[in-house]
Design a protein around this motif. Structure first.
Motif, PDB file in Angstrom:
ATOM      1  N   ALA A   1      95.450  18.189  34.070  1.00  0.00           N
ATOM      2  CA  ALA A   1      95.608  17.421  32.963  1.00  0.00           C
ATOM      3  C   ALA A   1      96.847  16.497  32.991  1.00  0.00           C
ATOM      4  N   VAL A   2      97.720  16.984  33.281  1.00  0.00           N
ATOM      5  CA  VAL A   2      98.824  15.873  33.396  1.00  0.00           C
ATOM      6  C   VAL A   2      98.706  14.796  34.388  1.00  0.00           C
ATOM      7  N   LEU A   3      98.337  15.105  35.405  1.00  0.00           N
ATOM      8  CA  LEU A   3      97.956  13.960  36.501  1.00  0.00           C
ATOM      9  C   LEU A   3      96.759  13.065  35.737  1.00  0.00           C
ATOM     10  N   ASP A   4      95.847  13.758  35.044  1.00  0.00           N
ATOM     11  CA  ASP A   4      94.859  12.715  34.755  1.00  0.00           C
ATOM     12  C   ASP A   4      95.446  11.885  33.646  1.00  0.00           C
ATOM     13  N   THR A   5      96.217  12.420  32.598  1.00  0.00           N
ATOM     14  CA  THR A   5      97.150  11.478  31.663  1.00  0.00           C
ATOM     15  C   THR A   5      97.844  10.614  32.401  1.00  0.00           C
ATOM     16  N   ALA A   6      98.658  10.806  33.487  1.00  0.00           N
ATOM     17  CA  ALA A   6      99.315   9.846  34.216  1.00  0.00           C
ATOM     18  C   ALA A   6      98.727   8.711  34.698  1.00  0.00           C
ATOM     19  N   ALA A   7      97.436   8.859  35.284  1.00  0.00           N
ATOM     20  CA  ALA A   7      96.883   8.088  36.162  1.00  0.00           C
ATOM     21  C   ALA A   7      96.097   7.243  34.819  1.00  0.00           C
ATOM     22  N   ALA A   8      95.978   7.744  33.684  1.00  0.00           N
ATOM     23  CA  ALA A   8      95.306   6.966  32.822  1.00  0.00           C
ATOM     24  C   ALA A   8      96.494   6.061  32.057  1.00  0.00           C
ATOM     25  N   LEU A   9      97.496   6.342  32.089  1.00  0.00           N
ATOM     26  CA  LEU A   9      98.518   5.571  31.515  1.00  0.00           C
ATOM     27  C   LEU A   9      98.914   4.611  32.657  1.00  0.00           C
TER      28      LEU A   9
ATOM     29  N   ALA B   1      96.941   3.029  34.359  1.00  0.00           N
ATOM     30  CA  ALA B   1      95.741   2.007  34.491  1.00  0.00           C
ATOM     31  C   ALA B   1      95.768   1.167  33.178  1.00  0.00           C
ATOM     32  N   MET B   2      96.794   1.436  32.272  1.00  0.00           N
ATOM     33  CA  MET B   2      96.952   0.420  31.176  1.00  0.00           C
ATOM     34  C   MET B   2      98.333  -0.239  31.397  1.00  0.00           C
ATOM     35  N   PRO B   3      98.414  -1.592  30.929  1.00  0.00           N
ATOM     36  CA  PRO B   3      99.639  -2.207  30.924  1.00  0.00           C
ATOM     37  C   PRO B   3     100.617  -1.442  30.078  1.00  0.00           C
ATOM     38  N   ARG B   4     101.817  -1.556  30.503  1.00  0.00           N
ATOM     39  CA  ARG B   4     102.661  -0.532  29.664  1.00  0.00           C
ATOM     40  C   ARG B   4     102.976  -0.857  28.374  1.00  0.00           C
ATOM     41  N   ARG B   5     102.950  -2.086  27.954  1.00  0.00           N
ATOM     42  CA  ARG B   5     103.027  -2.563  26.481  1.00  0.00           C
ATOM     43  C   ARG B   5     102.027  -2.217  25.527  1.00  0.00           C
TER      44      ARG B   5
END
Ligand code: CP
Ligand code: NVA
Length: 320
Positions: A33-41, A43-47
Motif C-alpha cells: 500500500a505504501v509503495l502504491d501511494t509512492a508510485a501515485a505521488l 506520477a503527479m507533478p510535486r506542485r
C-alpha cells in the motif's frame, strides 16, 4: 486530514499511527500500500500533491551526517503541505546528556512524528517506546528501512512484480543489506548476499527474511562468492565498505572486502537486464567502479530520487 491518498485509498490501518524502525513491523500488504501511494505521488507533478500533511509537524533529528535522507524528507513533507523541523543531534540538549526518555516526552507535546538518524538501534527503539507519536528510522547501524522502501519502489518501476525476482547484494552485510533482505521478504524477492567471512549480515535478520519471504516466493541467503550471488540476478546491489561508525576499522575493511567490488566483469556475470544499485554515498574504486556507477545499467539516481516518494508515502500513511 484534508485530502485522500492519491491512489484513491485510505491510510493502511497497520501503518497509520505506527512507528517504523525496521519494516518488520509491517505486512506485505501494508508495504504494498505504501509503495502504491509512492508510485501515485511520483506520477503527479510535486506542485499538485494533495495536502496530506497540512498542519503536521515532523521533527528530523540527525545524529549522523546525511544528504539524501535529510533533503528527501524535507522536500516530501513540504510538498505534502507539512513542515519539517530539522535538528542536528549535536545542537540538541540530548547531545549534552538530556535523556532519550525526556526528549521523547517533550517532542511528543510539540510535533506529530519524529524521524531519527542515530547509531545504536537501541537508541531509536527507546525513543519509540517512550514517545507518544510515531517514530521513523532514518538509519541506524543495523537498519535503513526508508532506503529499502525506495529500493523496492525503484525495482518495481523497472521490473513490475518483484515476486520471485533474484537480487544479489555484494559486500559488507550492513544496515542496507539487512533492510534490503527485509523489504525483499515483504515483496517476494530472493535476496542473496555475498560477503566475506566475518562480514555476514545478522543471522537472525537473515532467518527472519528467509522465513517471511517464502510465502511470496522470496527468501534470503548468504554465500561467500560474488559470482555465485550475481548469477541470474536482475539487480546487483552494493554499499560502502566503511559505514558510519566503522571508521576506526577502515583499513582492515578495505583489505578484507577488496574482492567484493562491482565492476564491469561482475555486472557481466548477472542477468543481461540486471541493474546496479547503491544507496549512496559511493566510494568509487572501492565497492563500485566509476564506470559502473555512472553506466547505463545504474539505477542509483532513481533510488535517490525515490527516497522522496517512498518517505512521503510512508508519512502520508502514518499520519493520515
Ligand atoms: N542513502 C542515504 O541514506 O544517504 P544519506 O546518508 O545522504 O542520507
Ligand atoms: N551503510 C551506510 C549507509 C549510508 C547511507 C552507513 O551506515 O554509513
Amino acid at each position: 486530514m484534508t485530502a485522500s491518498l492519491p491512489c484513491g485509498g485510505t491510510p493502511h490501518p497497520e501503518v497509520r499511527g505506527t512507528s517504523v524502525l525496521t519494516l518488520m513491523e509491517l505486512s506485505p500488504e501494508a508495504v504494498g500500500a505504501v509503495l502504491d501511494t509512492a508510485a501515485a505521488l511520483k506520477a503527479m507533478p510535486r506542485r499538485d500533491w494533495p495536502p496530506l500533511l497540512a498542519g503536521r509537524m515532523v521533527a528530523l533529528i540527525f545524529e549522523r551526517p546525511s544528504t539524501r535522507t535529510r533533503v528527501s524528507f524535507e522536500v516530501g513533507v513540504s510538498h505534502l503541505g507539512g513542515h519539517a523541523v530539522v535538528l542536528a543531534g549535536r545542537d540538541m540538549q540530548m547531545g549534552r546528556g538530556e535523556t532519550v526518555q525526556d526528549t521523547a516526552k517533550v517532542l511528543s507535546r510539540m510535533v506529530d512524528a519524529i524521524v531519527l538518524r542515530t547509531g545504536p538501534h537501541a537508541t531509536i527503539a527507546e525513543l519509540a517506546a517512550q514517545a507518544e507519536i510515531p517514530v521513523v528510522n532514518g538509519l541506524t547501524y543495523d537498519h535503513h528501512p526508508c532506503q529499502a522502501l525506495a529500493d523496492a519502489l525503484t525495482l518495481r518501476e523497472r521490473f513490475g512484480s518483484l515476486e520471485g525476482m533474484r537480487v544479489a547484494y555484494v559486500g559488507d552485510g550492513n544496515n542496507c543489506c539487512i533492510s534490503l533482505m527485509v523489504v525483499g521478504a515483504l515483496t517476494g524477492m530472493q535476496v542473496v548476499a555475498a560477503c566475506p567471512p566475518g562480514y555476514e549480515p545478522d543471522p537472525d535478520a537473515v532467518a527472519w527474511a528467509d522465513a517471511a519471504g517464502r510465502p511470496l516466493g522470496g527468501g534470503a541467503s548468504v554465500v561467500t562468492d560474488p559470482r555465485v550471488a550475481v548469477a541470474d540476478a536482475r539487480a546487483i546491489y552494493t554499499d560502502t565498505w566503511v559505514s558510519m561508525g566503522d571508521e576506526e576499522d577502515a583499513a582492515r575493511r578495505r583489505r578484507d572486502l577488496d574482492a567484493y567490488r562491482i565492476d564491469a566483469a561482475l555486472l557481466g556475470a548477472a542477468a543481461p537486464d540486471a541493474v546496479v544499485m547503491h544507496p549512496l554515498p559511493a566510494h568509487q574504486g572501492e565497492e563500485v567502479t566509476h564506470e559502473v556507477l555512472h553506466g547505463d545499467r545504474s539505477a542509483v539516481w532513481d533510488q535517490a530520487e525515490n527516497r522522496i516518494h517512498a518517505q512521503a508515502a510512508l508519512l502520508a500513511h502514518i499520519l493520515g
